[in-house]
Design an enzyme around this catalytic site. Structure first.
Site, PDB file in Angstrom:
ATOM      1  N   ARG A  70      -1.735  -6.532   3.714  1.00 20.11           N
ATOM      2  CA  ARG A  70      -1.560  -5.257   4.552  1.00 20.11           C
ATOM      3  C   ARG A  70       0.140  -5.164   4.884  1.00 20.11           C
ATOM      4  O   ARG A  70       0.426  -4.097   4.955  1.00 20.11           O
ATOM      5  CB  ARG A  70      -2.293  -5.499   5.834  1.00 20.11           C
ATOM      6  CG  ARG A  70      -2.211  -4.534   6.890  1.00 20.11           C
ATOM      7  CD  ARG A  70      -3.347  -4.456   8.075  1.00 20.11           C
ATOM      8  NE  ARG A  70      -3.256  -3.627   8.878  1.00 20.11           N
ATOM      9  CZ  ARG A  70      -3.960  -2.442   8.910  1.00 20.11           C
ATOM     10  NH1 ARG A  70      -4.615  -2.061   7.954  1.00 20.11           N
ATOM     11  NH2 ARG A  70      -3.585  -1.553   9.809  1.00 20.11           N
TER      12      ARG A  70
ATOM     13  N   PHE B 250     -14.531  -4.478   2.574  1.00 22.19           N
ATOM     14  CA  PHE B 250     -15.668  -3.713   2.348  1.00 22.19           C
ATOM     15  C   PHE B 250     -15.905  -3.244   0.941  1.00 22.19           C
ATOM     16  O   PHE B 250     -17.084  -3.173   0.489  1.00 22.19           O
ATOM     17  CB  PHE B 250     -15.764  -2.473   3.451  1.00 22.19           C
ATOM     18  CG  PHE B 250     -15.119  -2.752   4.947  1.00 22.19           C
ATOM     19  CD1 PHE B 250     -16.089  -3.964   5.456  1.00 22.19           C
ATOM     20  CD2 PHE B 250     -14.084  -2.413   5.820  1.00 22.19           C
ATOM     21  CE1 PHE B 250     -15.973  -4.194   6.727  1.00 22.19           C
ATOM     22  CE2 PHE B 250     -14.096  -2.595   6.793  1.00 22.19           C
ATOM     23  CZ  PHE B 250     -14.749  -3.692   7.594  1.00 22.19           C
TER      24      PHE B 250
ATOM     25  N   ARG C  22       0.697  -1.059  -0.154  1.00 24.58           N
ATOM     26  CA  ARG C  22       0.304  -0.124  -0.018  1.00 24.58           C
ATOM     27  C   ARG C  22       0.919   1.210  -0.123  1.00 24.58           C
ATOM     28  O   ARG C  22       0.517   2.462  -0.642  1.00 24.58           O
ATOM     29  CB  ARG C  22      -0.972  -0.046   1.393  1.00 24.58           C
ATOM     30  CG  ARG C  22      -0.372  -0.216   2.550  1.00 24.58           C
ATOM     31  CD  ARG C  22      -1.367  -0.436   3.825  1.00 24.58           C
ATOM     32  NE  ARG C  22      -0.661  -0.530   4.913  1.00 24.58           N
ATOM     33  CZ  ARG C  22      -1.094  -0.410   6.111  1.00 24.58           C
ATOM     34  NH1 ARG C  22      -2.471   0.280   5.962  1.00 24.58           N
ATOM     35  NH2 ARG C  22      -0.613  -0.553   7.148  1.00 24.58           N
TER      36      ARG C  22
ATOM     37  N   GLU D 103     -18.673   2.952   1.440  1.00 24.28           N
ATOM     38  CA  GLU D 103     -18.297   2.215   0.140  1.00 24.28           C
ATOM     39  C   GLU D 103     -18.926   2.374  -1.146  1.00 24.28           C
ATOM     40  O   GLU D 103     -18.661   2.477  -2.255  1.00 24.28           O
ATOM     41  CB  GLU D 103     -17.722   0.860   0.375  1.00 24.28           C
ATOM     42  CG  GLU D 103     -16.771   0.744   1.564  1.00 24.28           C
ATOM     43  CD  GLU D 103     -17.053   0.840   2.882  1.00 24.28           C
ATOM     44  OE1 GLU D 103     -18.266   0.997   3.396  1.00 24.28           O
ATOM     45  OE2 GLU D 103     -16.200   1.034   3.724  1.00 24.28           O
TER      46      GLU D 103
ATOM     47  N   SER E 287      -4.223   7.729   7.287  1.00 23.91           N
ATOM     48  CA  SER E 287      -3.423   6.414   7.256  1.00 23.91           C
ATOM     49  C   SER E 287      -1.926   6.613   6.578  1.00 23.91           C
ATOM     50  O   SER E 287      -1.824   7.453   5.881  1.00 23.91           O
ATOM     51  CB  SER E 287      -4.110   5.423   6.603  1.00 23.91           C
ATOM     52  OG  SER E 287      -4.069   5.717   5.261  1.00 23.91           O
TER      53      SER E 287
END
Length: 318
Positions: free
Chosen positions: A168, A84, A11, A59, A38
């Site tokens: 992740r 999600f 990411r 979403e 984030s």
């Protein structure tokens, strides 16, 4: 090929790549769902506030907004947790992106069992099955940080909807650098040559496949490893060659054993050249909780299990 221990999550690589591309292309817009602060998205939000949209935990809205931006000539990249994004907004993905033919790039972050300790509500183990059944949507799972960079660049050049799923945590490198990667949608990469058994993997399981192949090679068994980074369109020709040239195929995925990479490979094999296929993934149950490595071990996404399956396939072929 020499690989290094990696401490950079995919990411972060995506954010770095988007930052570099946005400097040259002001039509790029990044949309996030409750992740402005984030580590993955904060640098982009700070550098290009006018090219960043924070929708909050919404979403369905984020996909609809992205489709509207694409229809207006922008190049939207949506970054949201895969669990999600793939379930809550599937209707918008089907209609607003795929059916409408909008140029939206969907990035499912923390996919598979990345949120291992949070259980079934946060696991995304059905997303590949759902996404690959939607006409007009490209589905990709890059193997490491280097391929993730190339995949992100390729998404910008591609016209049409794309769903990319990443994990992740940092993944051990499968490639030495981004420059050596011949990344092309729909074209598998043969990372190990061999005529014993073929191991087909995607995403974070590619590293497991490589380690298993290296372990078997040390015993004189040369297995082919295909990095099937694109689940749709699938590289059917690479699978047909594997079925013709090796004793069987093992598929490896961080996904339910139903409907994902294994199913896609089996569909090609059964129609063109039937050979034994062993599908390794998450069993048809609410996955256990724990760290990713613990879940991989529990469900047989491991070097010992892959080596055992390969040995059994070779015995059957004799």
């Amino acid at each position: 090929m020499t690989v290094t221990t990696n401490k950079i999550a995919n990411r972060q690589v995506i954010c770095e790549t988007l930052l570099a591309m946005a400097e040259e292309d002001k039509d790029i817009v990044v949309l996030a769902s409750d992740s402005r602060g984030s580590a993955a998205m904060a640098p982009f939000a700070a550098a290009y506030p006018e090219q960043f949209v924070e929708t909050g935990i919404a979403e369905q809205n984020i996909v609809g907004i992205a489709a509207g931006l694409a229809a207006s000539g922008k190049k939207p990249f949506v970054a949201s947790p895969a669990c999600f994004l793939s379930m809550r907004s599937i209707e918008q993905i089907k209609v607003d992106v795929a059916y409408s033919g909008t140029n939206v790039k969907l990035i499912g972050i923390s996919g598979g069992v990345s949120y291992g300790a949070l259980g079934m509500s946060h696991h995304s183990l059905q997303d590949i099955a759902v996404m690959r059944a939607i006409p007009g949507l490209t589905v990709i799972l890059p193997a490491d940080r280097h391929e993730t960079r190339r995949a992100t660049e390729a998404m910008l050049e591609h016209q049409g909807g794309v769903y990319m799923r990443i994990g992740r945590n940092p993944v051990q490198d499968c490639y030495a650098s981004s420059e050596e990667i011949p990344f092309e949608f729909g074209k598998a990469v043969e990372l190990r040559q061999g005529d014993a058994v073929t191991i087909v993997a995607a995403g974070e399981t590619v590293r497991v496949a490589l380690d298993a192949a290296d372990s078997l090679a040390a015993e004189g068994v040369k297995c082919r490893v295909l990095n099937m980074h694109t689940i749709k369109p699938l590289d059917a020709e690479a699978i047909r060659r594997a079925a013709a040239e090796t004793a069987g195929i093992i598929t490896l995925e961080e996904h339910s054993i139903h409907g994902g990479l294994g199913a896609a490979v089996a569909e090609i094999v059964v129609q063109h050249r039937p050979v034994p296929v062993r599908i390794v993934g998450i069993a048809d149950e609410p996955a256990i909780t724990g760290k990713t490595a613990e879940l991989f071990e529990h469900y047989g996404i491991s070097v010992p299990h892959i080596c055992e399956l390969a040995t059994d396939l070779l015995k059957q072929a004799r």
